[in-house]
Design a protein around this motif. Structure first.
Motif, PDB file in Angstrom:
ATOM      1  N   SER A  48       0.811  -1.348   0.036  1.00 45.38           N
ATOM      2  CA  SER A  48       0.153   0.157  -0.121  1.00 45.38           C
ATOM      3  C   SER A  48       0.912   1.084  -0.109  1.00 45.38           C
ATOM      4  CB  SER A  48      -0.614   0.033   1.312  1.00 45.38           C
ATOM      5  OG  SER A  48      -0.110   0.151   2.441  1.00 45.38           O
ATOM      6  N   ASN A  49       0.284   2.422  -0.478  1.00 44.84           N
ATOM      7  CA  ASN A  49       0.912   3.571  -0.519  1.00 44.84           C
ATOM      8  C   ASN A  49       1.529   4.104   0.921  1.00 44.84           C
ATOM      9  OD1 ASN A  49       0.626   3.420  -3.212  1.00 44.84           O
ATOM     10  ND2 ASN A  49      -0.960   5.161  -3.278  1.00 44.84           N
ATOM     11  N   GLU A  50       0.579   3.830   1.815  1.00 49.42           N
ATOM     12  CA  GLU A  50       0.871   4.445   3.343  1.00 49.42           C
ATOM     13  C   GLU A  50       2.200   3.690   3.870  1.00 49.42           C
ATOM     14  OE1 GLU A  50      -2.268   2.986   2.620  1.00 49.42           O
ATOM     15  OE2 GLU A  50      -2.903   5.093   2.177  1.00 49.42           O
ATOM     16  N   LEU A  51       2.245   2.347   3.481  1.00 57.13           N
ATOM     17  CA  LEU A  51       3.550   1.696   3.879  1.00 57.13           C
ATOM     18  C   LEU A  51       4.752   2.161   3.085  1.00 57.13           C
ATOM     19  CD1 LEU A  51       2.285  -1.800   4.469  1.00 57.13           C
ATOM     20  CD2 LEU A  51       3.288  -0.735   6.400  1.00 57.13           C
ATOM     21  N   MET A  52       4.483   2.405   1.782  1.00 62.90           N
ATOM     22  CA  MET A  52       5.655   2.721   1.052  1.00 62.90           C
ATOM     23  C   MET A  52       6.011   4.086   1.262  1.00 62.90           C
ATOM     24  SD  MET A  52       6.053   0.083  -0.646  1.00 62.90           S
ATOM     25  CE  MET A  52       7.572   0.680  -1.001  1.00 62.90           C
ATOM     26  N   HIS A  53       5.159   4.776   2.096  1.00 64.16           N
ATOM     27  CA  HIS A  53       5.334   6.488   2.420  1.00 64.16           C
ATOM     28  C   HIS A  53       6.506   6.109   3.571  1.00 64.16           C
ATOM     29  CE1 HIS A  53       5.265  10.498   2.833  1.00 64.16           C
ATOM     30  NE2 HIS A  53       5.017  10.328   4.035  1.00 64.16           N
ATOM     31  N   GLU A  54       5.937   5.072   4.659  1.00 59.73           N
ATOM     32  CA  GLU A  54       6.779   5.245   5.823  1.00 59.73           C
ATOM     33  C   GLU A  54       8.183   4.636   5.418  1.00 59.73           C
ATOM     34  OE1 GLU A  54       5.836   4.125  10.185  1.00 59.73           O
ATOM     35  OE2 GLU A  54       4.552   2.850   8.738  1.00 59.73           O
ATOM     36  N   ALA A  55       8.088   3.658   4.382  1.00 59.90           N
ATOM     37  CA  ALA A  55       9.388   2.960   4.067  1.00 59.90           C
ATOM     38  C   ALA A  55      10.387   4.054   3.636  1.00 59.90           C
ATOM     39  CB  ALA A  55       9.285   2.167   3.021  1.00 59.90           C
ATOM     40  N   GLY A  56       9.866   5.169   2.795  1.00 52.74           N
ATOM     41  CA  GLY A  56      10.672   6.177   2.313  1.00 52.74           C
ATOM     42  C   GLY A  56      11.141   7.129   3.437  1.00 52.74           C
ATOM     43  N   LEU A  57      10.459   7.041   4.465  1.00 56.13           N
ATOM     44  CA  LEU A  57      10.883   8.040   5.649  1.00 56.13           C
ATOM     45  C   LEU A  57      12.068   7.411   6.109  1.00 56.13           C
ATOM     46  CD1 LEU A  57       7.491   8.890   7.508  1.00 56.13           C
ATOM     47  CD2 LEU A  57       8.940  10.573   5.698  1.00 56.13           C
ATOM     48  N   TYR A  58      12.165   6.182   6.188  1.00 54.45           N
ATOM     49  CA  TYR A  58      13.479   5.389   6.999  1.00 54.45           C
ATOM     50  C   TYR A  58      14.442   4.963   6.177  1.00 54.45           C
ATOM     51  CZ  TYR A  58       9.815   6.108  10.585  1.00 54.45           C
ATOM     52  OH  TYR A  58       8.706   6.566  11.245  1.00 54.45           O
ATOM     53  N   ALA A  59      14.186   4.386   4.964  1.00 58.64           N
ATOM     54  CA  ALA A  59      15.198   3.725   4.157  1.00 58.64           C
ATOM     55  C   ALA A  59      15.818   4.994   3.330  1.00 58.64           C
ATOM     56  CB  ALA A  59      14.503   2.888   3.103  1.00 58.64           C
ATOM     57  N   ASP A  60      17.353   4.499   2.858  1.00 57.54           N
ATOM     58  CA  ASP A  60      17.926   5.514   1.947  1.00 57.54           C
ATOM     59  C   ASP A  60      17.523   5.163   0.692  1.00 57.54           C
ATOM     60  OD1 ASP A  60      20.068   6.978   3.807  1.00 57.54           O
ATOM     61  OD2 ASP A  60      20.081   4.812   4.559  1.00 57.54           O
ATOM     62  N   ARG A  61      17.581   3.868   0.357  1.00 60.38           N
ATOM     63  CA  ARG A  61      17.044   3.434  -0.932  1.00 60.38           C
ATOM     64  C   ARG A  61      15.904   2.205  -1.024  1.00 60.38           C
ATOM     65  NH1 ARG A  61      21.372   2.020  -5.499  1.00 60.38           N
ATOM     66  NH2 ARG A  61      21.044   4.130  -6.126  1.00 60.38           N
ATOM     67  N   LEU A  62      15.114   2.177  -1.959  1.00 58.32           N
ATOM     68  CA  LEU A  62      14.024   1.303  -2.124  1.00 58.32           C
ATOM     69  C   LEU A  62      14.344   0.692  -3.579  1.00 58.32           C
ATOM     70  CD1 LEU A  62      12.050   3.419  -0.308  1.00 58.32           C
ATOM     71  CD2 LEU A  62      11.585   1.514   0.045  1.00 58.32           C
ATOM     72  N   SER A  63      13.981  -0.707  -3.629  1.00 63.51           N
ATOM     73  CA  SER A  63      14.181  -1.321  -4.977  1.00 63.51           C
ATOM     74  C   SER A  63      12.993  -2.563  -4.905  1.00 63.51           C
ATOM     75  CB  SER A  63      15.311  -1.918  -4.903  1.00 63.51           C
ATOM     76  OG  SER A  63      15.641  -3.104  -4.368  1.00 63.51           O
ATOM     77  N   ILE A  64      12.689  -2.639  -6.396  1.00 60.96           N
ATOM     78  CA  ILE A  64      11.791  -3.600  -6.927  1.00 60.96           C
ATOM     79  C   ILE A  64      12.428  -4.263  -7.929  1.00 60.96           C
ATOM     80  CG2 ILE A  64       9.769  -4.472  -7.952  1.00 60.96           C
ATOM     81  CD1 ILE A  64       8.014  -2.954  -6.311  1.00 60.96           C
ATOM     82  N   ASN A  65      12.678  -5.706  -7.831  1.00 66.05           N
ATOM     83  CA  ASN A  65      13.348  -6.217  -9.211  1.00 66.05           C
ATOM     84  C   ASN A  65      12.476  -6.567 -10.072  1.00 66.05           C
ATOM     85  OD1 ASN A  65      15.786  -5.436  -7.917  1.00 66.05           O
ATOM     86  ND2 ASN A  65      16.107  -8.018  -7.110  1.00 66.05           N
ATOM     87  N   ILE A  66      12.569  -6.183 -11.186  1.00 74.00           N
ATOM     88  CA  ILE A  66      11.495  -6.575 -12.077  1.00 74.00           C
ATOM     89  C   ILE A  66      11.867  -7.860 -12.860  1.00 74.00           C
ATOM     90  CG2 ILE A  66      10.659  -4.313 -12.575  1.00 74.00           C
ATOM     91  CD1 ILE A  66      12.194  -4.419 -15.248  1.00 74.00           C
TER      92      ILE A  66
END
Ligand code: SF4
Lengths: 417, 252
Positions: A149-167
């Motif tokens: 969900s967007n809410e969780l992704m938002h929180e992730a962005g607050l604490y992580a330096d980088r995010l990734s999804i492997n296509i």
């Protein structure tokens, strides 16, 4: 107790190793008020025996997974031992490794247990606790879970330096074939959401200096190479699209390591396409740092990269009419297109020629690969390649003069050309 | 004319003082040696030059006016290489700086400039290696301790990195080769020398109880992060040369 945690670490590090990203740069998290750590130095603390940089503690939270992606060791139909870390165990490992200067931070991925949000929530919890309870400023890379969900992704962005999804699969048809219960849109959605959030955040930052960080090292992705029959052109066009449409910081290319006898895949015992992988990284660099458009390097008449020569040399041989280039006059942009001249030497040429006209001796000292570049340049000397050589001739001369050393080089950290 | 032999204490300020004296006494043909270094049979005149802080400072201020920050830092890095004859190169470079109008640090066609830029790079690489290869062990008195034996004297260059990063733990990095280290006590970093070289034995009871567990976990991790079908020993050795293994937990 200690045996149990050692077993978990062995299993969950082993399952995470096929993700080739290990970058820990691109952030600039500082250590305020005497806490632990800072991020963005990109230090490789050691190298595994396959020659890859170890910068982060790269593990899965769990290798339980409800999906059955054929190319993945964690797929549910695979008969392996399943384990899971607790949130606290990941935190303790990270902090204790970090304090001993083993790592720059954590790269936490996971198999998908129950559903996307349930999994993402746990990943976010680890990052949140590290930041808020342990005042940890080291690097954190979290996997975005497709469909979270967007809410969780938002929180992730607050604490992580980088995010990734492997296509993972360069084409949608490849994904259909090997991971039929997954869809591209579920992957794109968090990438797209984060892209917009990052843009929004950067705008805010211009107005309010104290805006808290949001995924400062951006997003990355990975594609598996050689699991399905896609061409190099397919791969690099997809990469180019992800760089442009979603502002990705990096795309990684991971030569497929055979893991099963699934008929849809290269079987056990087939070799990892390491040279091809290397060529794709070189192409990626040419696109990002050398001013090449992907279509100059790969197109319908050249859908595959040469394996025996690097993509810049290949391009130059197809475009001999643009050479020779006068080293003492050409713009930096043009210098960068000459085989045998890398970023650093191009820059040194521009600096050095302010003081005097450069000749072969100077160029050698600067560190350009003269035996490659000599077919493509003139300088302040009467000695230059006068013969009217064909592309084939040049290629043969260059190949016979090189020991093939570049092939053995590290595909992850290229400074060839 | 015979060559003048200049001998100094080996300190950075000492070297800058020499530069001052070279101008002051109009010396032209000389070789500089550290007092700890073996000197050749002496034919010409020998000069012993002692540190003079104010002279050194004048030279340094003069340099800072003519060179940008990175170029100044590079001179200091080259000095830390402790390579034989590096003083002569540095003085030649400094004279070049003072006698030229424009910037000289990028004129790579000059052999002295090029050589110093190479030495600077070597030292810089060693600094990076030490930032990567330091392995702290937690002792019973809650100090994170690491022994190092770098090729060059890079402790002054890595101090800030470790101070900024590990601000909430006590740590000690000790250069066994040069017999000194830096210790952070949660407030300041100070230079220290220990009488007995502190070689902490992993089996010894000086280590905190969980230390061996974390060392083992790190070894497990290192082992399992490797992809066997991609084995590339030459690349591995290029990045982690054997001489550094002694202090790398994962390689023991
Ligand atoms: S969802 Fe991820 S972990 Fe699960 S099988 Fe597919 S690739 Fe592997």
């Amino acid at each position: 107790m200690s045996e149990r945690i050692r077993e978990k670490l062995s299993i969950l590090a082993d399952a995470a190793k096929y993700d080739v990203s290990c970058s820990s740069s691109g952030s600039n998290r500082k250590n305020h008020n005497k806490s632990l750590g800072d991020a963005g130095n990109g230090i490789c603390h050691t190298y595994t025996e396959d020659g890859r940089c170890v910068s982060l503690l790269k593990i899965l939270l769990t290798n339980f997974c409800i999906y059955d992606c054929a190319y993945c060791v964690t797929r549910k139909s695979n008969d392996i031992r399943r384990v899971a870390f607790t949130v606290q165990e990941v935190i303790d490992l990270t902090i204790n490794f970090y304090r001993r200067n083993y790592i720059e931070g954590l790269f936490l991925s996971s198999g998908i247990f129950k559903n996307a949000d349930y999994t993402m929530e746990r990943l976010v919890q680890v990052a949140k606790k590290l930041r808020l309870e342990h005042k940890f400023n080291g690097y954190i890379h979290l996997k975005s879970i497709p469909g979270a969900s967007n809410e969780l992704m938002h929180e992730a962005g607050l604490y992580a330096d980088r995010l990734s999804i492997n296509i993972e699969m360069p084409t949608e048809s490849g994904l259909k074939l090997l991971a039929p219960d997954k869809n591209r849109n579920d992957m794109i959605q968090p990438i797209n959401y984060l892209k917009n959030e990052i843009i929004l955040h950067n705008d805010q930052k211009k107005l309010i200096k104290k805006t808290p960080m949001f995924a400062p090292a951006g997003q990355s992705t990975q594609m598996i190479i050689g699991a399905t029959a896609e061409s190099d052109k397919d791969i690099m066009l997809t990469a180019d699209k992800f760089y442009k449409d979603f502002n990705l910081k990096r795309v990684y290319y991971s030569g497929f390591v055979p893991i099963s006898n699934d008929k849809r895949l290269p079987g056990l015992g087939s070799s990892v396409p390491m040279i091809r992988e290397n060529r794709l990284y070189q192409t990626d660099w040419l696109m990002r740092f050398y001013g090449f458009n992907v279509k100059e390097l790969l197109n319908d008449s050249n859908p595959h990269l040469d394996l025996d020569i690097d993509p810049k040399l290949s391009w130059a041989l197809r475009n001999l009419s643009q050479f020779p280039v006068d080293i003492n006059k050409a713009d930096l942009q043009i210098l960068l297109r000459i085989p045998g001249i890398g970023l650093q030497s191009a820059y040194k040429i521009v600096q050095g020629r302010k003081f005097q006209k450069l000749n072969w001796e100077h160029l050698k000292k600067i560190g350009i690969a003269v035996n490659r570049a000599k077919y493509f340049i003139t300088c302040n000397s009467h000695a230059y390649e006068r013969r009217d050589l064909t592309a084939m001739n040049i290629k043969q001369y260059i190949l016979s003069g090189s020991s093939g050393k570049n092939i053995k080089n590290n595909p992850y950290q290229l400074n060839l050309f | 004319m015979a060559i003048t032999t200049i001998i100094y204490d080996g300190s950075w300020e000492g070297l800058l003082t020499i530069v001052f004296e070279v101008y002051d006494r109009k010396l032209s043909d000389f070789r500089v040696y550290r007092i700890s270094e073996s000197q050749p049979a002496l034919f010409g005149e020998t000069l012993l030059i002692n540190i003079d802080q104010s002279k050194a400072l004048r030279v340094w201020d003069g340099l800072k006016k003519k060179l940008n920050g990175p170029a100044c830092r590079n001179l200091f890095s080259c000095y830390l290489s402790e390579l034989k004859g590096v003083e002569d190169l540095l003085i030649e470079f400094i004279q070049l700086v003072f006698s030229s109008v424009g910037s000289v640090e990028k004129s790579f066609t000059n052999p002295c400039v090029l050589r110093l830029s190479q030495i600077g790079k070597m030292v810089h690489r060693e600094k990076h290696r030490m930032e990567a290869f330091v392995r702290f062990k937690l002792t019973k008195d809650e100090i994170y301790y690491a022994a190092i034996e770098p090729d060059y004297n890079v402790i002054p260059l890595i101090l800030n990195h470790f101070k900024n990063r590990y601000a909430d733990q006590k740590w000690l990095i000790y250069d066994l080769k040069r017999g000194y280290g830096i210790y952070y006590d949660l407030n300041f970093v100070e230079e220290i020398t220990l009488d007995k070289k502190p070689h902490i034995n992993p089996e010894s009871n000086l280590l905190e109880d969980s230390e061996i567990l974390y060392q083992n976990l790190w070894k497990d991790y290192f082992e399992n992060a490797n992809i066997k079908s991609r084995k590339n020993t030459s690349l591995h050795l290029k990045h982690v040369p054997v001489r550094y293994w002694k202090y790398l937990i994962e390689k023991n």
